[in-house]
Every structure is written in structure tokens, then in C-alpha cells.
Design a protein around this motif. Structure first.
Motif, PDB file in Angstrom:
ATOM      1  N   SER A 146      -2.592  11.773   1.515  1.00 55.16           N
ATOM      2  CA  SER A 146      -3.605  12.831   1.468  1.00 55.16           C
ATOM      3  C   SER A 146      -4.945  12.295   0.998  1.00 55.16           C
ATOM      4  N   SER A 147      -4.944  11.091   0.426  1.00 57.97           N
ATOM      5  CA  SER A 147      -6.193  10.438  -0.011  1.00 57.97           C
ATOM      6  C   SER A 147      -6.507   9.214   0.850  1.00 57.97           C
ATOM      7  N   HIS A 148      -6.130   9.288   2.118  1.00 55.78           N
ATOM      8  CA  HIS A 148      -6.512   8.292   3.135  1.00 55.78           C
ATOM      9  C   HIS A 148      -5.796   6.945   2.996  1.00 55.78           C
ATOM     10  N   ALA A 149      -4.589   6.925   2.423  1.00 55.07           N
ATOM     11  CA  ALA A 149      -3.844   5.669   2.302  1.00 55.07           C
ATOM     12  C   ALA A 149      -3.583   4.988   3.656  1.00 55.07           C
ATOM     13  N   PRO A 150      -3.253   5.730   4.720  1.00 55.70           N
ATOM     14  CA  PRO A 150      -3.053   5.042   6.013  1.00 55.70           C
ATOM     15  C   PRO A 150      -4.283   4.249   6.449  1.00 55.70           C
ATOM     16  N   ARG A 151      -5.470   4.757   6.184  1.00 52.09           N
ATOM     17  CA  ARG A 151      -6.701   4.027   6.543  1.00 52.09           C
ATOM     18  C   ARG A 151      -6.852   2.779   5.671  1.00 52.09           C
ATOM     19  N   ILE A 152      -6.453   2.885   4.401  1.00 49.99           N
ATOM     20  CA  ILE A 152      -6.500   1.727   3.507  1.00 49.99           C
ATOM     21  C   ILE A 152      -5.552   0.645   4.018  1.00 49.99           C
ATOM     22  N   TYR A 153      -4.342   1.050   4.403  1.00 48.17           N
ATOM     23  CA  TYR A 153      -3.345   0.119   4.952  1.00 48.17           C
ATOM     24  C   TYR A 153      -3.882  -0.576   6.200  1.00 48.17           C
ATOM     25  N   GLU A 154      -4.437   0.201   7.112  1.00 47.12           N
ATOM     26  CA  GLU A 154      -4.975  -0.369   8.360  1.00 47.12           C
ATOM     27  C   GLU A 154      -6.149  -1.305   8.078  1.00 47.12           C
ATOM     28  N   SER A 155      -6.964  -0.953   7.090  1.00 49.24           N
ATOM     29  CA  SER A 155      -8.111  -1.791   6.745  1.00 49.24           C
ATOM     30  C   SER A 155      -7.663  -3.135   6.173  1.00 49.24           C
ATOM     31  N   PHE A 156      -6.617  -3.114   5.320  1.00 52.92           N
ATOM     32  CA  PHE A 156      -6.075  -4.372   4.805  1.00 52.92           C
ATOM     33  C   PHE A 156      -5.529  -5.228   5.944  1.00 52.92           C
ATOM     34  N   GLN A 157      -4.787  -4.618   6.863  1.00 47.47           N
ATOM     35  CA  GLN A 157      -4.246  -5.361   8.009  1.00 47.47           C
ATOM     36  C   GLN A 157      -5.373  -6.031   8.797  1.00 47.47           C
TER      37      GLN A 157
ATOM     38  N   VAL B 207      -0.541  -2.513  -4.769  1.00 48.81           N
ATOM     39  CA  VAL B 207       0.054  -3.539  -5.631  1.00 48.81           C
ATOM     40  C   VAL B 207      -0.007  -4.881  -4.906  1.00 48.81           C
ATOM     41  N   ILE B 208      -0.401  -5.933  -5.620  1.00 47.93           N
ATOM     42  CA  ILE B 208      -0.414  -7.282  -5.071  1.00 47.93           C
ATOM     43  C   ILE B 208       0.700  -8.082  -5.732  1.00 47.93           C
ATOM     44  N   GLU B 209       1.623  -8.558  -4.920  1.00 47.54           N
ATOM     45  CA  GLU B 209       2.703  -9.418  -5.391  1.00 47.54           C
ATOM     46  C   GLU B 209       2.426 -10.852  -4.954  1.00 47.54           C
ATOM     47  N   PRO B 210       2.920 -11.875  -5.668  1.00 44.03           N
ATOM     48  CA  PRO B 210       3.909 -11.793  -6.758  1.00 44.03           C
ATOM     49  C   PRO B 210       3.311 -11.596  -8.146  1.00 44.03           C
ATOM     50  N   GLU B 211       2.003 -11.317  -8.226  1.00 45.18           N
ATOM     51  CA  GLU B 211       1.367 -11.222  -9.548  1.00 45.18           C
ATOM     52  C   GLU B 211       1.629  -9.903 -10.254  1.00 45.18           C
ATOM     53  N   ASP B 212       2.197  -8.892  -9.539  1.00 43.48           N
ATOM     54  CA  ASP B 212       2.417  -7.559 -10.109  1.00 43.48           C
ATOM     55  C   ASP B 212       1.107  -6.912 -10.550  1.00 43.48           C
ATOM     56  N   ILE B 213       0.040  -7.153  -9.797  1.00 44.16           N
ATOM     57  CA  ILE B 213      -1.255  -6.534 -10.095  1.00 44.16           C
ATOM     58  C   ILE B 213      -1.304  -5.166  -9.436  1.00 44.16           C
ATOM     59  N   LEU B 214      -1.630  -4.138 -10.218  1.00 48.19           N
ATOM     60  CA  LEU B 214      -1.712  -2.781  -9.687  1.00 48.19           C
ATOM     61  C   LEU B 214      -3.152  -2.307  -9.706  1.00 48.19           C
ATOM     62  N   TYR B 215      -3.609  -1.825  -8.553  1.00 45.17           N
ATOM     63  CA  TYR B 215      -4.937  -1.234  -8.440  1.00 45.17           C
ATOM     64  C   TYR B 215      -4.805   0.280  -8.289  1.00 45.17           C
ATOM     65  N   CYS B 216      -5.622   1.016  -9.044  1.00 47.32           N
ATOM     66  CA  CYS B 216      -5.582   2.477  -9.056  1.00 47.32           C
ATOM     67  C   CYS B 216      -6.756   3.067  -8.276  1.00 47.32           C
ATOM     68  N   GLU B 217      -6.512   4.247  -7.730  1.00 44.94           N
ATOM     69  CA  GLU B 217      -7.575   5.036  -7.095  1.00 44.94           C
ATOM     70  C   GLU B 217      -8.370   4.196  -6.100  1.00 44.94           C
ATOM     71  N   VAL B 218      -7.655   3.467  -5.274  1.00 49.42           N
ATOM     72  CA  VAL B 218      -8.280   2.585  -4.287  1.00 49.42           C
ATOM     73  C   VAL B 218      -8.829   3.412  -3.124  1.00 49.42           C
ATOM     74  N   SER B 219      -9.969   3.024  -2.622  1.00 52.80           N
ATOM     75  CA  SER B 219     -10.542   3.650  -1.427  1.00 52.80           C
ATOM     76  C   SER B 219     -10.695   2.601  -0.334  1.00 52.80           C
ATOM     77  N   VAL B 220     -10.995   3.055   0.859  1.00 52.96           N
ATOM     78  CA  VAL B 220     -11.211   2.132   1.977  1.00 52.96           C
ATOM     79  C   VAL B 220     -12.347   1.166   1.660  1.00 52.96           C
TER      80      VAL B 220
ATOM     81  N   VAL C 158       0.850  -1.194   0.000  1.00 59.17           N
ATOM     82  CA  VAL C 158       0.000   0.000   0.000  1.00 59.17           C
ATOM     83  C   VAL C 158       0.882   1.239   0.000  1.00 59.17           C
ATOM     84  N   CYS C 159       0.761   2.054  -1.051  1.00 54.87           N
ATOM     85  CA  CYS C 159       1.557   3.281  -1.121  1.00 54.87           C
ATOM     86  C   CYS C 159       1.122   4.236  -0.016  1.00 54.87           C
ATOM     87  N   THR C 160       2.079   4.639   0.829  1.00 55.56           N
ATOM     88  CA  THR C 160       1.802   5.625   1.874  1.00 55.56           C
ATOM     89  C   THR C 160       2.777   6.782   1.762  1.00 55.56           C
ATOM     90  N   GLY C 161       3.080   7.177   0.510  1.00 60.26           N
ATOM     91  CA  GLY C 161       3.796   8.420   0.291  1.00 60.26           C
ATOM     92  C   GLY C 161       2.867   9.589   0.588  1.00 60.26           C
TER      93      GLY C 161
END
Length: 389
Positions: free
Chosen positions: A17-28, A56-69, A9-12
Motif C-alpha cells: 500500500s506504500s508502493h513496495a512493488p515499485r521499490i522492488y522493481e526499481s532495485f531490480q 533488508v540487506i543480507e548478509p549484513e542484516d541491515i534494515l532500512y525503514c520507511e523506504v521510498s522509490v 523488499v517486503c511486499t506484504g
């Protein structure tokens, strides 16, 4: 046996600024509650800021864009549990275009050549073990098996030039400082990135701070410095936070401090925060600020290699220059010299912003036409409008 899945999960700063930390926590939370054998990691900037938050989901190298919680539950259920990727979150150039699941097939990534950004979006910047798995600190280990002159010669042969903008040959700059009279010597990383729309240095420090620390340590060994600084603007809190964590981890693992890796070589880094003065990106003003003085440029000569911080020989390199150094030591000068153009070897990183279809962080070989960056990577001007210059 199938390889274990990893959710990156990109948390740059951009994705945060688009709620990535919440996305990361939700996946966890979802992965843990379902007892899945899946690793969830936060990363720094993956580069494709236009389409963030990125997952991004590895090892498949699948990239998801504009992901929300709200998308997390579907990704976990469909992709992680049922092995069916969520196509609606794939990259599409336009709404009518065919979906592109693998991020290496997306033109934005496929037309790049990533050396400086090699680990950005691929590792957890707060986990030194992730960096070590990606050949981290192997460049420093190799450098310590060489003499300082041999290290400088390797950098000279590579053709690496300063990536802060001036393009001065890095090896020559190191040699000037090593040969200069006076002790102690100082090594500085210039992370005072003040140009409007520029976020290259910030993103590298947020995504791969250990590469900069390793580059600083190699440079310090080459010039004979025991003390170093990173001068970074205070408006970069996440970069400072992650660099501080990385520095402390490097100390704990013996890559900084006294007697590095039992070599007898000592070097450590002090963090100096700038107050946002644009002029402090100029190296003599930067050194004045480090000394606690007003950041004002001074005439040269004397040059920093002769009379720098506290009047002692000093070398100053940009974030991107230093992040390149470990890769050169690991892969060799000839490898690096084979990339780019004859007079300007290697790659350069750009912040692609403004009226392009795909804004973000871009790395290409030196000599790449501006047209290729804007159209092949950036996707051109929105609405198929013509670019005028």
C-alpha cells in the motif's frame, strides 16, 4: 571471498500500500543496469508494519525503514557499490535516538521468538527453492518415514494447542479424527480471519504459504485424509494468489497429489473463498459454506471429527497451527515443549495494532506478560502516556 549481497523488499499487503512493488522493481532495474552481482527478492510481511516499507540487506542484516522509490538509487550506490550503509534510513526509536542498523538489535525483533514467523520476510513466497533452502518439506519427509500414530504422538508430546483461539490440543484433535469411523476423511485449514485489526493469518499466507501447505499435508497423513481445503476470505487477494502459486509448485515437486514423494500417500488441496461472513470463522459454519450452504453454526455433538464436511470425519486447524507443525517435526517435540509455559507450550502470534509506538506482527512464547508485548516490543503508548485497561 565476500558473500553475495541480497536485497529483500517486503511486499506484504501493508508495504504494498506504500508502493513496495515499485521499490522492488526499481532495485531490480538499478542492479541490472549497473551489472552488480546482487540478488533482489520480494518477500512477505517482515512484521514491522509501523516502519514500512521495509528493505533488508543480507548478509549484513541491515534494515532500512520507511523506504521510498527515491531512496533506491542512494542505497544501491552507497551500500551495494561502496559498502557504506545509508544511516539516515536506519531504525531510531525517536528522532533523537541512536541509529540501530542491524534488525536483530531492534527491540521490536530482539524481544520476539519466531517459530511460526520463522521465514516471514526472509524468503520469496513465490519461490519453492527458497523454502526448500530453509528446511522446507523436511518435516513432511520425516512424517512420511513415521507411522500416522507416531506423527500424532509427536504432536501430542509437543503440547501444541490450536492457535485459532480455542487452544484445543492439536494431537488429540487429530487422533479423534483418525479413530473416527467413516471415509473419506477431510483436512481443512481455517484462514477465515475476521477479527478487527487481525492480520496474522493473512501475513503468513502472503509470506510463507509453503509452511501451511506442508502442515496440511502432515496433518492429512496423520488423520488419513486424501483431500483438503483451505477456507480463506476473498478480501485476501494477495494471500490467495501466493498460496495458489505455492500449491502448484508443491504439486510439481511431488509434495502434493498422488503418491507423495513415492510414499504411496496421496493428498491435495482445494481453495475455497469465503464471502467475508464473520460467522464462517466458526468451524461448523465454515463447513456448511464449503458445502455450498448458508454459513450457519450447528449444535455439537456431533463434532467435526465425527461428522464434518459432507457428513464425514473432518479436522480443522488454523493457519498458525499448521505453520507450526513442520517445525515440530524437524526439531522434535521436546524442543517445542521447552518453549512457553508448562500448560501452554510454544509461541503465539499477535497483530499489535492501535495506540502503540510500534505496530506490526509479533511472536512471543506463551506466558509472556502483556506488558512485555506492549512496552518491550510495541514501544509503549505514543507520547509516554499511561495505558489504562
Amino acid at each position: 571471498m565476500a558473500e553475495r549481497k541480497t536485497v529483500l523488499v517486503c511486499t506484504g499487503t501493508g508495504c504494498c500500500s506504500s508502493h513496495a512493488p515499485r521499490i522492488y522493481e526499481s532495485f531490480q532495474k538499478e542492479v541490472a543496469s549497473r551489472g552488480l552481482d546482487v540478488t533482489v527478492k520480494k518477500t512477505g510481511c517482515h512484521g514491522f508494519c509501523q516502519r514500512g516499507p521495509i528493505v533488508v540487506i543480507e548478509p549484513e542484516d541491515i534494515l532500512y525503514c520507511e523506504v521510498s522509490v527515491d531512496d533506491v538509487d542512494e542505497i544501491v550506490t552507497s551500500h551495494l557499490e561502496e559498502d557504506t550503509p545509508v544511516e539516515r534510513l536506519f531504525y531510531r526509536e525517536t528522532k533523537e535516538s541512536e541509529a540501530v542498523p542491524h534488525y536483530h538489535d531492534i527491540p521490536f525483533y530482539g524481544n520476539q521468538h519466531r517459530i511460526i514467523l520463522r521465514n516471514c520476510g526472509q524468503i520469496d513466497p513465490e519461490d519453492i527453492d527458497d523454502y526448500l533452502k530453509a528446511e522446507g518439506y523436511q518435516g513432511l519427509e520425516k512424517a512420511l518415514s513415521m507411522t500416522p500414530d507416531e506423527v500424532i504422538e509427536e504432536i501430542e508430546t509437543s503440547g501444541l494447542r490450536g492457535r485459532g483461539g480455542a487452544g484445543f490440543p492439536t494431537g488429540r484433535k487429530w487422533r479423534f479424527c483418525r479413530d473416527a469411523a467413516g471415509e473419506p476423511k477431510y483436512m481443512i485449514c481455517n484462514a477465515d480471519e475476521g477479527d478487527p485489526g487481525a492480520f496474522m493469518d493473512r501475513s503468513i499466507l502472503e509470506a510463507d504459504p509453503h509452511s501451511v501447505i506442508e502442515g496440511l499435508a502432515i496433518a492429512a497423513y496423520a488423520i488419513g485424509a486424501r483431500h483438503g481445503y483451505i477456507y480463506v476470505r476473498e478480501e485476501y487477494p494477495l494471500a490467495i494468489h501466493r498460496f495458489t502459486i505455492a500449491r502448484d509448485q508443491a504439486r510439481e515437486h511431488g509434495y502434493l497429489g498422488d503418491d507423495i514423494l513415492g510414499s504411496g500417500v496421496s493428498f491435495d488441496i482445494e481453495i475455497k473463498k469465503g464471502a467475508g461472513a464473520f460467522v464462517c470463522g466458526e468451524e461448523t459454519a465454515l463447513m456448511a459454506s464449503i458445502e455450498g450452504k448458508r454459513g450457519m453454526p450447528r449444535p455439537r455433538p456431533p463434532y467435526p471429527a465425527q461428522q464434518g464436511v459432507h457428513g464425514k470425519p473432518t479436522t480443522i486447524n488454523n493457519v498458525k497451527t499448521l505453520a507450526t507443525v513442520p517445525a515440530i517435526l524437524v526439531n522434535g517435540a521436546d524442543w517445542y515443549a521447552s518453549i512457553g509455559s508448562e500448560r501452554s507450550t510454544g509461541t503465539a502470534v499477535f497483530a499489535l495494532t492501535g495506540k502503540t509506538a510500534n505496530s506490526g506482527l509479533v511472536e512471543v512464547p506463551m506466558g509472556t506478560p502483556l506488558r512485555s508485548i506492549i512496552y518491550d516490543i510495541g514501544g509503549g503508548v505514543p507520547g509516554d502516556k499511561e495505558l489504562k485497561a
